[in-house]
Motif scaffolding. Structure first.
Motif, PDB file in Angstrom:
ATOM      1  N   ASP A 128      52.807 -46.257 -26.638  1.00 50.71           N
ATOM      2  CA  ASP A 128      52.296 -45.443 -27.595  1.00 50.71           C
ATOM      3  C   ASP A 128      53.739 -44.394 -27.658  1.00 50.71           C
ATOM      4  O   ASP A 128      54.474 -44.548 -26.484  1.00 50.71           O
ATOM      5  N   ASP A 129      54.191 -43.872 -28.877  1.00 52.32           N
ATOM      6  CA  ASP A 129      55.355 -43.234 -28.778  1.00 52.32           C
ATOM      7  C   ASP A 129      55.438 -41.874 -28.260  1.00 52.32           C
ATOM      8  O   ASP A 129      56.269 -41.175 -28.211  1.00 52.32           O
ATOM      9  N   GLU A 130      54.286 -41.342 -27.782  1.00 57.18           N
ATOM     10  CA  GLU A 130      54.036 -40.198 -27.103  1.00 57.18           C
ATOM     11  C   GLU A 130      54.050 -40.374 -25.562  1.00 57.18           C
ATOM     12  O   GLU A 130      53.227 -41.045 -25.062  1.00 57.18           O
ATOM     13  N   GLU A 131      54.751 -39.659 -24.814  1.00 56.99           N
ATOM     14  CA  GLU A 131      54.999 -39.846 -23.544  1.00 56.99           C
ATOM     15  C   GLU A 131      54.022 -39.420 -22.751  1.00 56.99           C
ATOM     16  O   GLU A 131      53.369 -39.804 -21.825  1.00 56.99           O
ATOM     17  N   LEU A 132      53.197 -38.173 -23.187  1.00 57.83           N
ATOM     18  CA  LEU A 132      52.139 -37.571 -22.583  1.00 57.83           C
ATOM     19  C   LEU A 132      50.831 -38.370 -22.672  1.00 57.83           C
ATOM     20  O   LEU A 132      50.109 -38.571 -21.781  1.00 57.83           O
ATOM     21  N   THR A 133      50.756 -39.247 -23.870  1.00 55.38           N
ATOM     22  CA  THR A 133      49.504 -40.079 -23.914  1.00 55.38           C
ATOM     23  C   THR A 133      49.797 -41.115 -22.817  1.00 55.38           C
ATOM     24  O   THR A 133      48.872 -41.691 -22.249  1.00 55.38           O
ATOM     25  N   ARG A 134      51.272 -41.795 -22.867  1.00 54.37           N
ATOM     26  CA  ARG A 134      51.174 -42.907 -21.977  1.00 54.37           C
ATOM     27  C   ARG A 134      50.956 -42.579 -20.786  1.00 54.37           C
ATOM     28  O   ARG A 134      50.437 -43.343 -19.659  1.00 54.37           O
ATOM     29  N   THR A 135      51.456 -41.451 -20.084  1.00 49.12           N
ATOM     30  CA  THR A 135      51.320 -40.826 -18.835  1.00 49.12           C
ATOM     31  C   THR A 135      49.774 -40.721 -18.542  1.00 49.12           C
ATOM     32  O   THR A 135      49.262 -41.301 -17.473  1.00 49.12           O
ATOM     33  N   GLY A 136      49.064 -40.023 -19.361  1.00 50.95           N
ATOM     34  CA  GLY A 136      47.670 -39.889 -19.157  1.00 50.95           C
ATOM     35  C   GLY A 136      46.872 -41.210 -19.080  1.00 50.95           C
ATOM     36  O   GLY A 136      45.964 -41.151 -18.164  1.00 50.95           O
ATOM     37  N   LEU A 137      47.186 -42.394 -19.910  1.00 53.47           N
ATOM     38  CA  LEU A 137      46.585 -43.478 -20.054  1.00 53.47           C
ATOM     39  C   LEU A 137      46.880 -44.226 -18.533  1.00 53.47           C
ATOM     40  O   LEU A 137      45.933 -44.990 -17.825  1.00 53.47           O
ATOM     41  N   ARG A 138      48.141 -44.035 -18.173  1.00 55.39           N
ATOM     42  CA  ARG A 138      48.445 -44.749 -16.931  1.00 55.39           C
ATOM     43  C   ARG A 138      47.845 -44.195 -15.678  1.00 55.39           C
ATOM     44  O   ARG A 138      47.234 -44.732 -14.904  1.00 55.39           O
ATOM     45  N   THR A 139      47.694 -42.741 -15.663  1.00 52.87           N
ATOM     46  CA  THR A 139      46.870 -41.945 -14.520  1.00 52.87           C
ATOM     47  C   THR A 139      45.398 -42.427 -14.529  1.00 52.87           C
ATOM     48  O   THR A 139      44.867 -42.883 -13.604  1.00 52.87           O
ATOM     49  N   LEU A 140      44.829 -42.520 -15.800  1.00 55.82           N
ATOM     50  CA  LEU A 140      43.188 -43.035 -15.861  1.00 55.82           C
ATOM     51  C   LEU A 140      43.118 -44.188 -15.332  1.00 55.82           C
ATOM     52  O   LEU A 140      42.297 -44.446 -14.433  1.00 55.82           O
ATOM     53  N   LEU A 141      43.915 -45.110 -15.816  1.00 52.19           N
ATOM     54  CA  LEU A 141      43.623 -46.455 -15.570  1.00 52.19           C
ATOM     55  C   LEU A 141      44.123 -47.104 -14.106  1.00 52.19           C
ATOM     56  O   LEU A 141      43.602 -47.853 -13.500  1.00 52.19           O
ATOM     57  N   SER A 142      45.129 -46.316 -13.492  1.00 56.28           N
ATOM     58  CA  SER A 142      45.675 -46.408 -12.054  1.00 56.28           C
ATOM     59  C   SER A 142      44.561 -46.353 -11.131  1.00 56.28           C
ATOM     60  O   SER A 142      44.593 -46.565  -9.970  1.00 56.28           O
ATOM     61  N   ALA A 143      43.515 -45.280 -11.572  1.00 58.89           N
ATOM     62  CA  ALA A 143      42.516 -44.958 -10.594  1.00 58.89           C
ATOM     63  C   ALA A 143      41.360 -46.095 -10.564  1.00 58.89           C
ATOM     64  O   ALA A 143      40.397 -46.040  -9.799  1.00 58.89           O
ATOM     65  N   LYS A 144      41.434 -47.113 -11.341  1.00 61.31           N
ATOM     66  CA  LYS A 144      40.649 -48.233 -11.283  1.00 61.31           C
ATOM     67  C   LYS A 144      40.984 -49.455 -10.738  1.00 61.31           C
ATOM     68  O   LYS A 144      42.226 -49.598 -10.742  1.00 61.31           O
ATOM     69  N   PRO A 145      40.542 -49.807  -9.487  1.00 64.07           N
ATOM     70  CA  PRO A 145      40.848 -50.676  -8.640  1.00 64.07           C
ATOM     71  C   PRO A 145      41.148 -52.074  -9.182  1.00 64.07           C
ATOM     72  O   PRO A 145      42.010 -53.046  -8.676  1.00 64.07           O
ATOM     73  N   ASP A 146      40.625 -52.648 -10.225  1.00 63.52           N
ATOM     74  CA  ASP A 146      40.786 -53.657 -10.754  1.00 63.52           C
ATOM     75  C   ASP A 146      41.657 -53.768 -12.171  1.00 63.52           C
ATOM     76  O   ASP A 146      41.842 -54.561 -12.746  1.00 63.52           O
ATOM     77  N   LEU A 147      42.316 -52.685 -12.378  1.00 61.54           N
ATOM     78  CA  LEU A 147      43.544 -52.341 -13.551  1.00 61.54           C
ATOM     79  C   LEU A 147      44.670 -52.143 -12.929  1.00 61.54           C
ATOM     80  O   LEU A 147      44.652 -51.131 -11.906  1.00 61.54           O
ATOM     81  N   THR A 148      45.708 -52.529 -13.550  1.00 65.10           N
ATOM     82  CA  THR A 148      47.109 -52.317 -13.082  1.00 65.10           C
ATOM     83  C   THR A 148      47.958 -51.962 -14.486  1.00 65.10           C
ATOM     84  O   THR A 148      47.850 -52.958 -15.115  1.00 65.10           O
ATOM     85  N   VAL A 149      48.407 -50.823 -14.621  1.00 68.20           N
ATOM     86  CA  VAL A 149      49.403 -50.754 -15.586  1.00 68.20           C
ATOM     87  C   VAL A 149      50.901 -51.320 -15.134  1.00 68.20           C
ATOM     88  O   VAL A 149      51.580 -50.882 -14.245  1.00 68.20           O
TER      89      VAL A 149
END
Length: 225
Positions: free
Chosen positions: A19-40
């Motif tokens: 994503d070209d927006e850093e805020l969006t990338r950071t938000g998605l990384r934070t959300l997905l990193s909280a899931k034990p079966d997903l890794t960014v």
């Protein structure tokens, strides 16, 4: 951890966020990193960065922004399919469901799309679905995307070549059902459904379930008929 997450533990899904927006990338990384079966495993700010990152990081799923200023998600998806022998699954992330970019990205080979403001659980579920071979489809949205487009004779001819059971499978796919849900509706095994889906994709010349569903809509095969 819910049941779905617990079932996925042991098979970590690797995700590349684009994503070209850093805020969006950071938000998605934070959300997905909280899931034990997903890794960014990585991030990219433009579609031009995707092919080399995919080769280096080997993600299972790419969360791809539809609109980017240099190389957009459509072209990036095309490049992935052209340059990678086994390209990762692509989920288009967009602000609007009826975005013309989304339709073009789906035709280019994306497995589905999801809104940027979707709940974290919905985004995680979408990633798990496409990683397992299913797709992320919203029938009403796909119908809107195809509204106004003239029926394609080629699509109609391909759909007409399906057997009755295959056509039934395609209708259920167009309703947004997963393989497991189709198996339950038809009271058959999951492996049987997967075999039928594979045959449908082959006969339609579709690269994935999403492209098959688009062909179904373009051929006038509406869900529920």
């Amino acid at each position: 951890m819910n049941t779905e997450e617990a079932a996925a533990v042991g098979r970590t899904v690797r995700v590349l966020v684009v994503d070209d927006e850093e805020l969006t990338r950071t938000g998605l990384r934070t959300l997905l990193s909280a899931k034990p079966d997903l890794t960014v495993v990585g991030e990219a700010a433009d579609g031009s960065e995707v092919p080399p990152l995919v080769e280096e990081l080997q993600p299972d799923v790419v969360l791809m922004d539809a609109r980017m200023p240099i190389v957009d998600g459509i072209e990036a998806t095309r490049r992935l399919r052209a340059t990678s022998a086994e390209p990762p699954k692509v989920i288009v992330i967009t602000t609007f469901e009826n975005d013309e970019y989304v339709y073009d990205a789906l035709e280019a080979g994306a497995s589905g799309f999801i809104r940027k403001r979707a709940p974290a659980q919905q985004i995680a579920h979408a990633i798990r679905l496409v990683a397992s071979g299913d797709s992320v489809l919203f029938p009403e949205a796909v119908a809107r995307l195809t509204t106004g487009r003239p029926p394609r004779r080629e699509a109609a001819a391909r759909v007409a070549a399906l057997t009755r059971r295959e056509a039934e499978i395609l209708r259920l796919m167009a309703e947004g059902l997963t393989n497991q849900q189709i198996a339950e509706v038809l009271t058959v095994s999951l492996e049987t459904v997967k075999t039928h889906v594979g045959n449908v994709l082959t006969k339609l010349g579709a690269g994935n379930r999403t492209q098959a569903v688009i062909l179904a809509f373009e051929a006038g095969l509406a869900p529920g008929r």
